[in-house]
Design a protein around this motif. Structure first.
Motif, mmCIF file in Angstrom:
data_model
loop_
_atom_site.group_PDB
_atom_site.id
_atom_site.type_symbol
_atom_site.label_atom_id
_atom_site.label_comp_id
_atom_site.label_asym_id
_atom_site.label_seq_id
_atom_site.Cartn_x
_atom_site.Cartn_y
_atom_site.Cartn_z
ATOM 1 N N THR A 41 2.094 8.020 -9.466
ATOM 2 C CA THR A 41 1.209 6.951 -9.918
ATOM 3 C C THR A 41 1.738 5.621 -9.396
ATOM 4 O O THR A 41 2.881 5.546 -8.907
ATOM 5 C CB THR A 41 1.156 6.908 -11.451
ATOM 6 O OG1 THR A 41 2.457 6.488 -11.946
ATOM 7 C CG2 THR A 41 0.813 8.270 -12.041
ATOM 8 N N PRO A 42 0.950 4.545 -9.484
ATOM 9 C CA PRO A 42 1.461 3.231 -9.055
ATOM 10 C C PRO A 42 2.754 2.831 -9.748
ATOM 11 O O PRO A 42 3.608 2.165 -9.156
ATOM 12 C CB PRO A 42 0.309 2.287 -9.422
ATOM 13 C CG PRO A 42 -0.915 3.138 -9.355
ATOM 14 C CD PRO A 42 -0.481 4.490 -9.859
ATOM 15 N N GLU A 43 2.943 3.272 -10.981
ATOM 16 C CA GLU A 43 4.147 2.895 -11.723
ATOM 17 C C GLU A 43 5.418 3.416 -11.055
ATOM 18 O O GLU A 43 6.480 2.787 -11.140
ATOM 19 C CB GLU A 43 4.036 3.439 -13.154
ATOM 20 C CG GLU A 43 5.122 2.940 -14.103
ATOM 21 C CD GLU A 43 6.340 3.851 -14.136
ATOM 22 O OE1 GLU A 43 7.429 3.373 -14.521
ATOM 23 O OE2 GLU A 43 6.196 5.037 -13.768
ATOM 24 N N LEU A 64 -3.598 7.814 -6.361
ATOM 25 C CA LEU A 64 -3.324 6.629 -5.539
ATOM 26 C C LEU A 64 -4.380 6.580 -4.425
ATOM 27 O O LEU A 64 -4.121 6.937 -3.281
ATOM 28 C CB LEU A 64 -1.919 6.713 -4.935
ATOM 29 C CG LEU A 64 -0.745 6.687 -5.916
ATOM 30 C CD1 LEU A 64 0.549 7.086 -5.219
ATOM 31 C CD2 LEU A 64 -0.600 5.302 -6.531
ATOM 32 N N ARG A 117 0.839 -1.189 0.000
ATOM 33 C CA ARG A 117 0.000 0.000 0.000
ATOM 34 C C ARG A 117 0.876 1.242 0.000
ATOM 35 O O ARG A 117 1.907 1.271 0.684
ATOM 36 C CB ARG A 117 -0.877 -0.012 1.249
ATOM 37 C CG ARG A 117 -1.969 1.042 1.280
ATOM 38 C CD ARG A 117 -2.890 0.785 2.442
ATOM 39 N NE ARG A 117 -4.059 1.648 2.386
ATOM 40 C CZ ARG A 117 -5.086 1.546 3.199
ATOM 41 N NH1 ARG A 117 -5.075 0.619 4.142
ATOM 42 N NH2 ARG A 117 -6.117 2.360 3.080
ATOM 43 N N PRO A 118 0.497 2.296 -0.741
ATOM 44 C CA PRO A 118 1.305 3.522 -0.738
ATOM 45 C C PRO A 118 1.198 4.243 0.610
ATOM 46 O O PRO A 118 0.115 4.393 1.159
ATOM 47 C CB PRO A 118 0.690 4.368 -1.857
ATOM 48 C CG PRO A 118 -0.134 3.418 -2.666
ATOM 49 C CD PRO A 118 -0.604 2.366 -1.723
ATOM 50 N N THR A 151 6.903 0.750 -8.614
ATOM 51 C CA THR A 151 7.411 -0.559 -9.008
ATOM 52 C C THR A 151 8.904 -0.597 -8.693
ATOM 53 O O THR A 151 9.567 0.448 -8.655
ATOM 54 C CB THR A 151 7.189 -0.815 -10.504
ATOM 55 O OG1 THR A 151 7.894 0.185 -11.256
ATOM 56 C CG2 THR A 151 5.699 -0.754 -10.843
#
Length: 249
Positions: free
Chosen positions: A48-50, A108, A3-4, A53
């Motif tokens: 962003t989620p990217e 997010l 989770r962020p 990674t």
């Protein structure tokens, strides 16, 4: 997927100490302003989620931070530690000193924000010390005590607004309450808010942070002039400061 999590606060409010403390937990991996250029004043962007990674996060060729592993051995060791636990972390994220939280929450929606706040006089005193240090080339000489007032007010208002509109996503922790309590009640409350178990490594890191606070920070005499102190106390949003303190962990 982890989770962020973002550890946020105005510069000189204790964001680095907060990040170091929570990065000691085996289930947390937070960058040290990994994306400071993107989310700062320079680019005014979002995340962003990217960006979280493994491939993206540990590729520092993007030029989005000056706190890089190749700059200083401290950051090499710091990011090596994050790399080792990345695949097992429950939370990944970044430290933020520009509190534009809403765009990040929109991109997010599962993100959480732990926001640290600190007395305006202590923040301004820290700004002033750095501004008067001619060897501190990373800090502008114009960023003295009075320059801290407007950003301090703005940071509190942004945190207060986000805390009010997203109470499940945003928590507030006070610097003095966090590091000044030998029992670590606020630290334990923050772990509970995140749904994390207490951990011996975290406990040891907190004990070290508390010693540092007790020996080097607590009781340190401010160097602010009477005029600067009066300016800060007259201009600070002390009503909001009080409300946030009462609602802090």
């Amino acid at each position: 997927m982890p989770r962020p999590l973002f550890l946020a606060g105005l510069g000189r409010s204790g964001t680095t100490a907060l990040t170091e403390l929570f990065d000691s937990h085996p289930k947390v991996a937070i960058g040290m302003e990994r994306y400071k250029v993107l989310v700062g004043l320079e680019m005014n962007g979002t995340l962003t989620p990217e960006h979280f990674t493994r491939e993206r996060f540990f590729d520092f060729s993007d030029g989005l931070t000056n706190i890089r592993p190749d700059v200083h051995p401290r950051w090499h060791d710091f990011y090596e530690s994050l790399d080792r636990k990345w695949d097992h972390a429950e939370y990944v994220g970044d430290k933020l000193t520009h509190l534009r939280l809403r765009p990040i929450l929109e991109s997010l929606p599962d993100a959480r924000f732990l926001c640290i706040i600190r007395d305006v006089r202590d923040v301004a005193d820290s700004w002033d010390r750095r501004a008067r240090n001619e060897d501190d080339t990373a800090w502008a000489a114009t960023n003295g005590a009075r320059a801290a007032l407007l950003p301090w007010n703005k940071a509190l208002r942004r945190v207060g607004r986000m805390r009010r509109t997203h109470p499940q996503r945003v928590a507030v922790i006070e610097y003095e309450r966090l590091f000044g309590d030998p029992d670590g009640a606020a630290a334990a409350a923050a772990l509970q808010w995140l749904g994390l178990e207490k951990d011996p490594l975290f406990d040891a890191a907190f004990a070290q942070a508390h010693r540092r606070y007790s020996q080097s920070i607590a009781g340190r005499e401010r160097t602010l002039s009477d005029e600067d102190t009066a300016y800060l106390e007259q201009g600070a949003d002390l009503e909001l400061w009080g409300r946030l303190r009462r609602r802090s962990l």
